[in-house]
Design a protein around this motif. Structure first.
Motif, PDB file in Angstrom:
ATOM      1  N   TYR A  17     -85.994  -0.897  39.008  1.00 24.81           N
ATOM      2  CA  TYR A  17     -86.317  -0.791  40.227  1.00 24.81           C
ATOM      3  C   TYR A  17     -85.518  -1.580  41.326  1.00 24.81           C
ATOM      4  N   LEU A  18     -85.286  -2.627  40.973  1.00 21.85           N
ATOM      5  CA  LEU A  18     -84.538  -3.477  41.798  1.00 21.85           C
ATOM      6  C   LEU A  18     -83.065  -2.936  42.050  1.00 21.85           C
ATOM      7  N   GLU A  19     -82.622  -2.386  41.015  1.00 22.02           N
ATOM      8  CA  GLU A  19     -81.132  -1.731  41.200  1.00 22.02           C
ATOM      9  C   GLU A  19     -81.170  -0.410  42.052  1.00 22.02           C
ATOM     10  N   GLU A  20     -82.435   0.342  41.931  1.00 20.36           N
ATOM     11  CA  GLU A  20     -82.588   1.483  42.416  1.00 20.36           C
ATOM     12  C   GLU A  20     -82.585   1.207  44.374  1.00 20.36           C
ATOM     13  N   HIS A  21     -83.010  -0.044  44.337  1.00 21.58           N
ATOM     14  CA  HIS A  21     -83.220  -0.215  45.698  1.00 21.58           C
ATOM     15  C   HIS A  21     -82.116  -1.420  46.183  1.00 21.58           C
ATOM     16  N   GLY A  22     -80.959  -1.265  45.541  1.00 28.62           N
ATOM     17  CA  GLY A  22     -80.035  -2.094  45.966  1.00 28.62           C
ATOM     18  C   GLY A  22     -79.791  -3.508  45.764  1.00 28.62           C
ATOM     19  N   ILE A  23     -80.722  -3.997  44.810  1.00 31.20           N
ATOM     20  CA  ILE A  23     -80.852  -5.445  44.579  1.00 31.20           C
ATOM     21  C   ILE A  23     -80.111  -5.858  43.186  1.00 31.20           C
ATOM     22  N   VAL A  24     -79.409  -6.545  43.285  1.00 32.39           N
ATOM     23  CA  VAL A  24     -78.775  -7.124  42.090  1.00 32.39           C
ATOM     24  C   VAL A  24     -78.577  -8.831  42.230  1.00 32.39           C
ATOM     25  N   PRO A  25     -79.287  -9.573  41.348  1.00 32.13           N
ATOM     26  CA  PRO A  25     -79.382 -10.832  41.719  1.00 32.13           C
ATOM     27  C   PRO A  25     -78.192 -11.490  41.804  1.00 32.13           C
ATOM     28  N   SER A  83     -84.633 -13.929  27.999  1.00 32.08           N
ATOM     29  CA  SER A  83     -83.158 -14.261  28.092  1.00 32.08           C
ATOM     30  C   SER A  83     -82.232 -13.137  27.203  1.00 32.08           C
ATOM     31  N   ILE A  84     -83.102 -12.348  26.422  1.00 28.03           N
ATOM     32  CA  ILE A  84     -82.258 -11.306  25.604  1.00 28.03           C
ATOM     33  C   ILE A  84     -82.055 -10.261  26.761  1.00 28.03           C
ATOM     34  N   VAL A  85     -83.012 -10.130  27.644  1.00 33.40           N
ATOM     35  CA  VAL A  85     -82.701  -8.785  28.558  1.00 33.40           C
ATOM     36  C   VAL A  85     -81.831  -9.615  29.649  1.00 33.40           C
ATOM     37  N   GLY A  86     -82.106 -10.924  30.021  1.00 35.08           N
ATOM     38  CA  GLY A  86     -81.277 -11.246  31.055  1.00 35.08           C
ATOM     39  C   GLY A  86     -79.592 -11.630  30.677  1.00 35.08           C
ATOM     40  N   ILE A  87     -79.405 -11.747  29.138  1.00 36.69           N
ATOM     41  CA  ILE A  87     -77.984 -11.959  28.811  1.00 36.69           C
ATOM     42  C   ILE A  87     -77.368 -10.446  28.984  1.00 36.69           C
ATOM     43  N   LEU A  88     -78.039  -9.595  28.462  1.00 39.06           N
ATOM     44  CA  LEU A  88     -77.541  -8.162  28.409  1.00 39.06           C
ATOM     45  C   LEU A  88     -77.260  -7.812  29.912  1.00 39.06           C
ATOM     46  N   TYR A  89     -78.112  -8.120  30.731  1.00 35.90           N
ATOM     47  CA  TYR A  89     -78.042  -7.623  32.187  1.00 35.90           C
ATOM     48  C   TYR A  89     -76.882  -8.279  32.693  1.00 35.90           C
ATOM     49  N   ALA A  90     -76.686  -9.749  32.588  1.00 33.43           N
ATOM     50  CA  ALA A  90     -75.793 -10.568  33.106  1.00 33.43           C
ATOM     51  C   ALA A  90     -74.258 -10.113  32.564  1.00 33.43           C
ATOM     52  N   ALA A  91     -74.433  -9.508  31.377  1.00 33.03           N
ATOM     53  CA  ALA A  91     -73.118  -9.146  30.702  1.00 33.03           C
ATOM     54  C   ALA A  91     -72.447  -8.000  31.497  1.00 33.03           C
ATOM     55  N   GLY A  92     -73.444  -7.112  32.032  1.00 30.51           N
ATOM     56  CA  GLY A  92     -72.699  -5.964  32.746  1.00 30.51           C
ATOM     57  C   GLY A  92     -73.566  -4.699  32.440  1.00 30.51           C
ATOM     58  N   LEU A  93     -74.463  -4.938  31.426  1.00 29.71           N
ATOM     59  CA  LEU A  93     -75.411  -3.555  30.921  1.00 29.71           C
ATOM     60  C   LEU A  93     -76.306  -3.082  32.141  1.00 29.71           C
ATOM     61  N   THR A 127     -67.169 -13.635  23.530  1.00 32.44           N
ATOM     62  CA  THR A 127     -67.656 -13.787  24.700  1.00 32.44           C
ATOM     63  C   THR A 127     -68.423 -15.069  25.284  1.00 32.44           C
ATOM     64  N   GLN A 128     -67.981 -15.614  26.575  1.00 30.47           N
ATOM     65  CA  GLN A 128     -68.558 -16.956  26.997  1.00 30.47           C
ATOM     66  C   GLN A 128     -69.373 -16.777  27.931  1.00 30.47           C
ATOM     67  N   LEU A 129     -70.589 -17.549  28.133  1.00 35.36           N
ATOM     68  CA  LEU A 129     -71.487 -17.213  29.050  1.00 35.36           C
ATOM     69  C   LEU A 129     -71.013 -17.368  30.523  1.00 35.36           C
ATOM     70  N   GLU A 130     -70.159 -18.344  30.567  1.00 31.73           N
ATOM     71  CA  GLU A 130     -69.701 -18.670  31.931  1.00 31.73           C
ATOM     72  C   GLU A 130     -68.724 -17.295  32.591  1.00 31.73           C
ATOM     73  N   ASP A 131     -68.407 -16.498  31.526  1.00 33.10           N
ATOM     74  CA  ASP A 131     -67.495 -15.424  31.950  1.00 33.10           C
ATOM     75  C   ASP A 131     -68.301 -14.114  32.269  1.00 33.10           C
ATOM     76  N   LEU A 132     -69.509 -14.216  32.129  1.00 29.17           N
ATOM     77  CA  LEU A 132     -70.321 -12.878  32.442  1.00 29.17           C
ATOM     78  C   LEU A 132     -70.374 -12.572  33.828  1.00 29.17           C
ATOM     79  N   PRO A 133     -70.350 -11.438  34.335  1.00 28.03           N
ATOM     80  CA  PRO A 133     -70.335 -11.005  35.964  1.00 28.03           C
ATOM     81  C   PRO A 133     -71.345 -11.570  36.691  1.00 28.03           C
ATOM     82  N   ILE A 134     -72.505 -11.745  36.122  1.00 30.90           N
ATOM     83  CA  ILE A 134     -73.674 -12.324  36.858  1.00 30.90           C
ATOM     84  C   ILE A 134     -74.090 -13.699  36.138  1.00 30.90           C
TER      85      ILE A 134
END
Length: 674
Positions: free
Chosen positions: A95-103, A113-123, A169-176
């Motif tokens: 829903y957030l992305e559909e309304h142009g919101i990326v944290p 964190s499982i959902v969060g890491i996958l999203y932060a990685a770029g999925l 892959t390192q946590l500090e290298d994720l896009p988000i």
């Protein structure tokens, strides 16, 4: 040598043996935990227990600033824990992305964190949903004695994640930028992780005490941060004044609060819920998306579709507050990553579905009491029809799996027998389509001397048409030796099979096999054919099947195997080759009632799912019964016993009338049915 000297010598030897065993045992423990006591941070400073330990804070702030360029307040997103309920966060992200919101950054703990890491990685949210929904979680976690601190081994799960995100892959290298909030049982302090190996942090994020082992991270032994606080909202306000928080609390309205396990789980939930609610009350300006999933069990991983939908609908209720945010949408880099990931995602899933295996990214060992079944329908074991329960040791490294299993074996069909048994197995998975297996089994059924069963198998599989069509070529060699070292049964089976599973409804399965067999003394050849179908119609499931075996030399004595799908204790049939016939045909039909909403639990530790009750009819034709087949008919009950929704044992019990033996038959089997 005197008796006293001899006794001292024996004591010395025994002491050395005991010391060696203790060293070996310690080695196994430390090999599983990956730590030694000396490297842990141990603290006696009680007053420091309220001060969190941070890793990567400066870099975390710099990355947030880079995203906002200092022109606006960053938007933080807090994803709470909640076990299976955390799948609701996928719908929130959609829903957030559909309304142009990326944290601009994410704070999470536990399953959030499982959902969060996958999203932060770029999925994308859709890609996260696909990854999570297309995997059978019950095939990704293994039971093990808690030598490392938990009953469930996570190596298969993290290995699959490694195939998606990479091992380095390192946590500090994720896009988000993302922070994983954990608790350290060594220092008794909160640890906020913003850097380090993604796979290491991934395991630590959901390390629920007792169930999963604590994870070593830079001298800390980390457990699930949601164990103390389900909603770490305070942390987000250290980096911004604009926060969205998605929660997945738990009500447990229908659980029995007199059940000891439910009392324990609820008692733990009180503290972490209270702390999370206190932080929500402290920050009334936060945009609180209270996901409407509080009536779901924490282990209902099979309900990901509805959980994600509930999250999406809950986010919709905050549309006006979300619309007022000054937030950034997806970047070009994110869109390019998702396009590239989409192709890799399809390939990884396709390869994994072949044998539900991936290369192990780290050595794993499990020691546990386990069950190995040789008698479930469609198991490809023609010359063995029993089960072994006892101590099991598994070792997995890269593409090699080794298993040793010793205990008591028993025939799972009446009249039952119990006897000692030992099983060893080896499998090698060099490339995704190819699996090589070998087994040696020793049992003492009627004699002190064991019977020996040996098997070697080469499987080659390939998927087509969006993985709906699967083609397989197999070569199997089996033989069974009696205590007198005489040949009892021998079988070479080579053939090809095709399986069709409709993508939108995996319950519908069609399976067809054609094979050539050498049996008995290796100079008899048979044509083997088999067709099986499973067709769900609402809560009703129809089963149909056919097996045919024909003598190619017209000399009769066509062998019968329990795997052919005809339930009987008739000695003539089970002699495997004494029937004076050139053909043997088995037809099967069954109707099961499988109520989709029937999922009883035992203290929310065990869940009974896919339960069904129905009737079966099985008919056998040979030259002696061309016009009037012999029949085996009865009732069957099936269920899948699942531990926390993460490890399962399909079980079936049947009772009926055995026509060839003209008597009552009952039995049970474990494993998967087509």
């Amino acid at each position: 040598m005197s008796f006293i000297a001899t006794e001292d010598w024996m004591k010395s030897v025994l002491q050395k043996m005991l010391a060696a065993l203790l060293i070996c045992f310690s080695g196994v423990v430390f090999a599983q935990t990956g730590i030694t006591p000396e490297v842990l941070h141990n603290s006696n400073d009680i007053l420091a227990s309220t001060v969190p330990i941070k890793y990567g804070d400066i870099s975390f702030r710099e990355r947030i600033l880079k995203r906002t360029e200092g022109t606006r307040d960053p938007v933080g997103l807090v994803l709470s824990g909640g076990s299976a309920r955390a799948f609701a966060h996928i719908g929130v992200l959609r829903y957030l992305e559909e309304h142009g919101i990326v944290p601009d950054f994410i704070i999470s703990n536990s399953m959030g964190s499982i959902v969060g890491i996958l999203y932060a990685a770029g999925l994308s949210p859709e890609q996260i949903f696909t990854v999570c929904s297309q995997l059978d979680t019950t095939q990704l976690f293994d039971l093990s004695w808690p030598l490392a601190g938990g009953f469930l081994d996570t190596s298969r799960f993290s290995s699959l994640v490694a195939t998606y995100l990479g091992e380095s892959t390192q946590l500090e290298d994720l896009p988000i930028p993302i922070m994983i909030v954990s608790e350290d049982i060594a220092t008794k302090r909160q640890v906020q992780i913003m850097e380090g190996s993604v796979l290491n942090v991934f395991d630590a994020a959901f390390a629920l005490p007792v169930y999963f082992p604590p994870v070593n991270y830079r001298g800390h032994l980390l457990i699930d941060g949601g164990f103390t606080n389900l909603v770490p909202l305070d942390i987000a306000y250290e980096y911004t004044d604009t926060a969205i928080v998605s929660t997945t609390f738990y009500e447990g309205k229908d659980i029995n609060l007199r059940n000891a396990l439910s009392v324990l789980n609820t008692s733990i939930d009180i503290a972490k819920r209270r702390e999370g609610v206190a932080e929500l009350q402290k920050h009334p300006d936060a945009i609180w998306i209270r996901c409407d999933v509080e009536d779901f069990s924490f282990m209902d991983f099979a309900s990901i579709d509805e959980l994600a939908l509930r999250g999406y609908e809950s986010a919709q209720e905050q549309d006006s507050a979300l619309a007022a945010l000054n937030a950034r949408g997806t970047t070009l880099g994110m869109r390019e990553f998702r396009a590239n990931f989409s192709a890799r995602e399809k390939q990884v899933l396709s390869d994994y579905r072949l044998f539900t295996r991936v290369s192990q990214h780290r050595l794993s060992q499990q020691l546990f009491m386990g069950l190995r079944s040789f008698n479930y329908e469609g198991d490809y074991w023609y010359l063995r029809d029993d089960a072994i329960f006892g101590l099991m040791y598994n070792l997995r490294w890269k593409d090699l799996w080794v298993s040793i299993h010793g205990g008591m074996g028993w025939k799972t069909v009446s009249p039952m027998m119990v006897y000692p048994g030992l099983s060893t197995s080896f499998s090698y998975h060099p490339i995704p389509p190819l699996l090589i297996e070998a087994d040696i089994v020793a049992t003492s059924e009627t004699d002190i001397l064991p019977s020996w069963y040996q098997r070697g198998v080469i499987h080659f599989k390939q998927n087509y048409i969006a993985d709906a069509l699967r083609a397989e070529i197999t070569l199997k060699i089996e033989h069974l030796l009696s205590p007198e070292i005489t040949l009892e049964s021998m079988l070479v089976h080579t053939g090809a099979s095709i399986t069709w599973a409709r993508p939108e409804n995996s319950g519908m399965v069609l399976f067809a096999e054609g094979a050539w067999q050498l049996a008995g003394t290796w100079d008899r050849s048979f044509l083997h054919t088999k067709v099986t179908g499973k067709f769900p119609i609402g809560d009703i499931v129809l089963h149909m099947g056919y097996t045919g075996r024909f003598a190619l030399d017209a000399l009769g004595e066509v062998p019968f195997y329990r795997e052919d799908g005809f339930k009987t204790t008739d000695a003539t049939l089970l002699a495997q080759g004494t029937i004076i016939a050139n053909q043997l045909i088995v037809g099967r039909f069954g109707v099961d009632w499988q109520p989709s909403n029937f999922k009883p639990t035992a203290g929310e530790l065990l869940i009974f799912k896919d339960s069904s009750i129905g009737v079966y009819g099985e008919f056998l034709w040979n030259e002696a019964s061309v016009y009037v087949p012999v029949a085996s008919v009865g009732m069957q009950f099936s269920t899948t016993i699942s531990l926390l929704g993460l490890n399962s044992l399909p079980t079936s019990l049947y009772v009926g009338y055995d026509g060839p033996a003209n008597g009552f038959i009952w039995g049970f089997y474990f494993g998967r049915r087509i």
